[in-house]
Design an enzyme around this catalytic site. Sequence first.
Site, PDB file in Angstrom:
ATOM      1  NE  ARG A 180      38.062  52.213  47.142  1.00  0.00           N
ATOM      2  CZ  ARG A 180      39.220  52.876  47.171  1.00  0.00           C
ATOM      3  NH1 ARG A 180      39.711  53.325  48.303  1.00  0.00           N
ATOM      4  NH2 ARG A 180      39.897  53.080  46.062  1.00  0.00           N
ATOM      5  CG  ASP A 224      40.330  47.813  40.778  1.00  0.00           C
ATOM      6  OD1 ASP A 224      40.045  47.448  41.923  1.00  0.00           O
ATOM      7  OD2 ASP A 224      40.353  48.999  40.433  1.00  0.00           O
TER       8      ASP A 224
END
Length: 380
Positions: free
Chosen positions: A64, A253
């Site tokens: 991640r 992100d």
Amino acid sequence: MADQDAQSPVGIEPSALPSIRWAEPPEGPAVALLDQTRLPADEVELLCTDVPSLVWAIQTLAVRGAPLLGIAGAYGVALAAARGDDMAEASGLLARARPTAVNLGYGVRRAAQAYWAALDKGEDAQRAAAVALAEAEALHREDAEASRRMAQYGLGLLEELLPGGGHQLLTHCNSGALVSGGEGTAFAVALGAHRAGQLRRLWVDETRPLLQGARLTAYEAGRHGMAYSLLTDNAAGSLFAAGEVDAVLIGADRIAADGSVANKVGSYPLAVLAKYHHVPFIVVAPTTTVDLQTPDGASVIVEQRPGREVTELTLPQGGVGGEAGGLTVAPLGAQAYNPAFDITPPELITVIVTEEGTVSPVTGVGLAELCARSSQVTIS
């Protein structure tokens, strides 16, 4: 432990975390990942030998962090090419594995385009696969260099905003070597301050719903001997009120064209607190996280995670992707609202730090000008 005051001896650093690597065991090529669902209890590598297993690792958060997802996506394309898989299908599976982090699609497209370009030049499939792998490895190296440069810019910024050192920095989620080809994004700045003797305390939000601050950031801070304290997310306000936070450092992100930032849920309320208390709110992210094709924060697709991640507590142990049984903490049948990210508007952000420099005030024009200097800006 929750509080750590240890300082690492000068010149002594832990070995680099092998967050991701290309592997070629006798049974065939694979993407090797440090399984983040097993941390901090166990440092275990997860070997993904095909695209479905890598997609599963991405979806279960075994791997991640926006920059690292881009690298994983590129390696996944190289893996599919080496196996002789259907490249269009494999690329689609990888790019759709998670919707919010723009780097994932960027890495997939970059390696896939290199593969198809090699075929167009008359190369055979084996040679084209080697070209895709070389592109993935190049992205990996570039991200490590971007991490180094972001840390350099970020540390200079802290010296400008907070002269004198002794910083008390608050961070959210995880943004260190576990999300990057290098030492990270926001965490790398805090680490630079630690190495320079300028970090008094790193406040680490536990970060709901998956406790990535508690499990991962605290793990990385401890490895580097940084002075840190872990706190519940809803305790941050009391720290601001007491004057115990000098700056907030977060990653991202996806950064939209107007400067809106999508980051782990809980980032937006921190930005509101920082604004009220006149504390700098600093976003650190590579230009690969900037998406000029997404006009604003309202256009960002926010991933919704399973409700059981809120209604159960899952210990970092057991099978692939943290498949250990969870401890129920809510009544049976309780419904959970579990967005993985929230959106912070540009007016709440003091500065965005990238490997190409900084943007402040945060505006669409300023962001576009910075991206024009970079060959890495994300395009759909």
